[in-house]
Design a protein around this motif. Structure first.
Motif, PDB file in Angstrom:
ATOM      1  N   CYS A   1       0.758  -1.351   0.024  1.00 32.80           N
ATOM      2  CA  CYS A   1      -0.069   0.127  -0.071  1.00 32.80           C
ATOM      3  C   CYS A   1       0.835   1.402   0.177  1.00 32.80           C
ATOM      4  CB  CYS A   1      -0.785   0.205   1.038  1.00 32.80           C
ATOM      5  SG  CYS A   1      -1.852  -1.551   1.506  1.00 32.80           S
ATOM      6  N   ASP A   2       0.807   2.008  -1.168  1.00 33.35           N
ATOM      7  CA  ASP A   2       1.662   3.254  -1.086  1.00 33.35           C
ATOM      8  C   ASP A   2       0.590   4.258  -1.998  1.00 33.35           C
ATOM      9  OD1 ASP A   2       3.437   5.142  -1.130  1.00 33.35           O
ATOM     10  OD2 ASP A   2       4.824   4.317  -2.689  1.00 33.35           O
ATOM     11  N   GLY A   3      -0.529   4.376  -1.663  1.00 35.95           N
ATOM     12  CA  GLY A   3      -1.525   5.422  -2.144  1.00 35.95           C
ATOM     13  C   GLY A   3      -2.035   6.493  -1.157  1.00 35.95           C
ATOM     14  N   ASP A   4      -3.325   6.787  -0.984  1.00 29.67           N
ATOM     15  CA  ASP A   4      -3.635   7.824  -0.227  1.00 29.67           C
ATOM     16  C   ASP A   4      -3.502   7.524   1.135  1.00 29.67           C
ATOM     17  OD1 ASP A   4      -5.148   9.681   1.010  1.00 29.67           O
ATOM     18  OD2 ASP A   4      -6.633  10.121  -0.476  1.00 29.67           O
ATOM     19  N   ARG A   5      -2.681   8.148   1.856  1.00 29.43           N
ATOM     20  CA  ARG A   5      -2.633   7.785   3.188  1.00 29.43           C
ATOM     21  C   ARG A   5      -3.717   7.791   4.085  1.00 29.43           C
ATOM     22  NH1 ARG A   5       1.935   7.025   0.907  1.00 29.43           N
ATOM     23  NH2 ARG A   5       3.758   7.665   1.566  1.00 29.43           N
ATOM     24  N   GLN A   6      -4.808   8.868   3.776  1.00 30.03           N
ATOM     25  CA  GLN A   6      -6.167   8.880   4.592  1.00 30.03           C
ATOM     26  C   GLN A   6      -6.984   7.549   4.162  1.00 30.03           C
ATOM     27  OE1 GLN A   6      -7.663  12.837   5.277  1.00 30.03           O
ATOM     28  NE2 GLN A   6      -6.346  13.640   3.912  1.00 30.03           N
ATOM     29  N   GLU A   7      -6.598   6.719   3.054  1.00 27.99           N
ATOM     30  CA  GLU A   7      -7.329   5.743   3.000  1.00 27.99           C
ATOM     31  C   GLU A   7      -6.657   4.341   3.582  1.00 27.99           C
ATOM     32  OE1 GLU A   7      -9.486   7.525  -0.959  1.00 27.99           O
ATOM     33  OE2 GLU A   7      -8.034   5.807  -1.070  1.00 27.99           O
ATOM     34  N   TYR A   8      -5.625   4.408   4.105  1.00 32.44           N
ATOM     35  CA  TYR A   8      -4.767   3.228   4.664  1.00 32.44           C
ATOM     36  C   TYR A   8      -5.757   2.420   5.286  1.00 32.44           C
ATOM     37  CZ  TYR A   8      -0.270   4.072   3.067  1.00 32.44           C
ATOM     38  OH  TYR A   8       1.072   4.210   2.344  1.00 32.44           O
ATOM     39  N   SER A   9      -6.370   2.743   6.128  1.00 31.74           N
ATOM     40  CA  SER A   9      -7.219   2.023   7.307  1.00 31.74           C
ATOM     41  C   SER A   9      -8.188   1.064   6.250  1.00 31.74           C
ATOM     42  CB  SER A   9      -7.971   2.952   8.130  1.00 31.74           C
ATOM     43  OG  SER A   9      -7.308   3.185   9.074  1.00 31.74           O
ATOM     44  N   ASP A  10      -8.661   1.494   5.125  1.00 32.41           N
ATOM     45  CA  ASP A  10      -9.638   1.132   4.450  1.00 32.41           C
ATOM     46  C   ASP A  10      -8.894   0.078   3.364  1.00 32.41           C
ATOM     47  OD1 ASP A  10     -11.975   2.616   5.070  1.00 32.41           O
ATOM     48  OD2 ASP A  10     -11.155   4.289   3.806  1.00 32.41           O
ATOM     49  N   TYR A  11      -7.517   0.512   2.991  1.00 33.82           N
ATOM     50  CA  TYR A  11      -6.803  -0.489   2.444  1.00 33.82           C
ATOM     51  C   TYR A  11      -6.533  -1.700   3.243  1.00 33.82           C
ATOM     52  CZ  TYR A  11      -5.564   3.688  -0.496  1.00 33.82           C
ATOM     53  OH  TYR A  11      -5.419   4.439  -1.374  1.00 33.82           O
ATOM     54  N   LEU A  12      -6.459  -1.575   4.424  1.00 31.77           N
ATOM     55  CA  LEU A  12      -5.937  -2.802   5.449  1.00 31.77           C
ATOM     56  C   LEU A  12      -7.338  -3.696   5.337  1.00 31.77           C
ATOM     57  CD1 LEU A  12      -4.446  -4.236   7.496  1.00 31.77           C
ATOM     58  CD2 LEU A  12      -5.433  -2.535   9.293  1.00 31.77           C
ATOM     59  N   ALA A  13      -8.627  -2.934   5.386  1.00 30.05           N
ATOM     60  CA  ALA A  13      -9.682  -3.896   5.718  1.00 30.05           C
ATOM     61  C   ALA A  13      -9.728  -4.880   4.049  1.00 30.05           C
ATOM     62  CB  ALA A  13     -11.139  -3.148   5.596  1.00 30.05           C
ATOM     63  N   GLU A  14      -9.405  -4.244   3.245  1.00 29.57           N
ATOM     64  CA  GLU A  14      -9.548  -5.107   1.885  1.00 29.57           C
ATOM     65  C   GLU A  14      -8.529  -5.901   1.611  1.00 29.57           C
ATOM     66  OE1 GLU A  14     -11.529  -5.000  -0.705  1.00 29.57           O
ATOM     67  OE2 GLU A  14     -12.821  -3.412   0.054  1.00 29.57           O
ATOM     68  N   SER A  15      -7.254  -5.662   2.441  1.00 31.43           N
ATOM     69  CA  SER A  15      -6.139  -6.653   2.136  1.00 31.43           C
ATOM     70  C   SER A  15      -6.279  -7.719   3.077  1.00 31.43           C
ATOM     71  CB  SER A  15      -4.812  -5.634   2.845  1.00 31.43           C
ATOM     72  OG  SER A  15      -4.507  -4.690   1.915  1.00 31.43           O
ATOM     73  N   LEU A  16      -6.999  -7.576   4.116  1.00 34.48           N
ATOM     74  CA  LEU A  16      -7.100  -8.760   4.838  1.00 34.48           C
ATOM     75  C   LEU A  16      -8.149  -9.598   4.157  1.00 34.48           C
ATOM     76  CD1 LEU A  16      -7.882  -7.096   8.387  1.00 34.48           C
ATOM     77  CD2 LEU A  16      -5.842  -8.568   7.751  1.00 34.48           C
ATOM     78  N   ARG A  17      -9.054  -9.180   3.466  1.00 39.35           N
ATOM     79  CA  ARG A  17      -9.904 -10.109   2.426  1.00 39.35           C
ATOM     80  C   ARG A  17      -9.144 -10.599   1.360  1.00 39.35           C
ATOM     81  NH1 ARG A  17     -11.968  -9.480  -2.120  1.00 39.35           N
ATOM     82  NH2 ARG A  17     -11.646  -7.072  -2.354  1.00 39.35           N
ATOM     83  N   LEU A  18      -8.169  -9.925   0.613  1.00 40.10           N
ATOM     84  CA  LEU A  18      -7.214 -10.414  -0.426  1.00 40.10           C
ATOM     85  C   LEU A  18      -6.293 -11.331  -0.307  1.00 40.10           C
ATOM     86  CD1 LEU A  18      -6.631  -6.660  -2.190  1.00 40.10           C
ATOM     87  CD2 LEU A  18      -8.387  -8.689  -2.976  1.00 40.10           C
ATOM     88  N   LEU A  19      -5.884 -11.436   1.007  1.00 32.18           N
ATOM     89  CA  LEU A  19      -4.297 -12.123   1.245  1.00 32.18           C
ATOM     90  C   LEU A  19      -4.977 -13.565   1.610  1.00 32.18           C
ATOM     91  CD1 LEU A  19      -2.381  -9.498   3.499  1.00 32.18           C
ATOM     92  CD2 LEU A  19      -1.700 -10.530   1.172  1.00 32.18           C
TER      93      LEU A  19
END
Length: 214
Positions: free
Chosen positions: A136-154
């Protein structure tokens, strides 16, 4: 070798950052990113990404934030020879630079899948448990949302990695901070306290937060 290391007077951080040399294609991508006003991962962070991708024998990696291809090339260097990088970025022009850089580095066109678009629109379309690593190296304000998606993707045993969590030192600064920094602090707490994750915070570049999905 020992004499060379002992004689080197560079600060330890600088010496570590330069330990893995970058090739001409990576330097070209860095130049394109600089011209476009984009940040790129540091050489030390890139070396860590290679190591992390290799450590999980990554065949499928999702990257949020293509930029001009610097982090993607490091990830590809660490992945399996048949691995595919899926990289997401809202700017197709930047992805074109990344395509050129990957080609110049000798990676076949089928080693990377470029998806233009906003990460939070694209990630829900990716396969559940289909990835070995999410970077994850995108919008820092969306990192918590990226985390939720990552847990599903991994898959179980996969890695989620966040770049830039030090925010140039502001994350640990006690003074008033902007929303972006407050969101990063929230992310750090969430990852550290999650029973689903085994975390580590690496002091490379601007801070690399890593966690294994249990």
């Amino acid at each position: 070798m020992e004499r060379v290391i002992t004689a080197n007077r560079q600060p330890r951080g600088a010496f570590a950052a330069a330990f893995v040399a970058e090739d001409e294609a990576l330097r070209w991508a860095r130049d394109r990113a600089r011209d476009a006003g984009l940040r790129s991962v540091s050489p030390g962070t890139g070396a860590a990404l290679r190591l992390l991708a290799a450590s999980v024998d990554a065949k499928a990696v999702a990257e949020i934030g293509t930029g001009c291809g610097v982090s993607g090339m490091h990830l590809l260097h660490g992945m399996r020879a048949d691995g595919v990088l899926t990289t997401v970025d809202p700017e197709p022009e930047h992805q074109q630079f990344a395509r050129q850089a990957f080609r110049a580095c000798g990676f076949a066109s089928n080693r990377a899948r470029f998806i233009p678009g906003r990460a939070l629109d694209v990630l829900p379309r990716l396969a559940d448990a289909g990835y070995d690593l999410v970077f994850c190296d995108g919008d820092r304000q969306e990192y918590s949302d990226y985390l939720a998606e990552s847990l599903r993707l991994l898959r179980t045993g996969g890695l989620v990695v966040f770049e830039g969590v030090f925010a140039n030192g502001r994350t640990v600064d006690s003074g008033p901070q902007p929303t972006e920094v407050l969101r990063l602090r929230e992310l750090l707490r969430t990852v550290r306290e999650s029973p689903e994750l085994l975390p580590s915070l690496l002091p490379v570049g601007d801070g690399l937060l890593c966690a294994v999905k249990r």
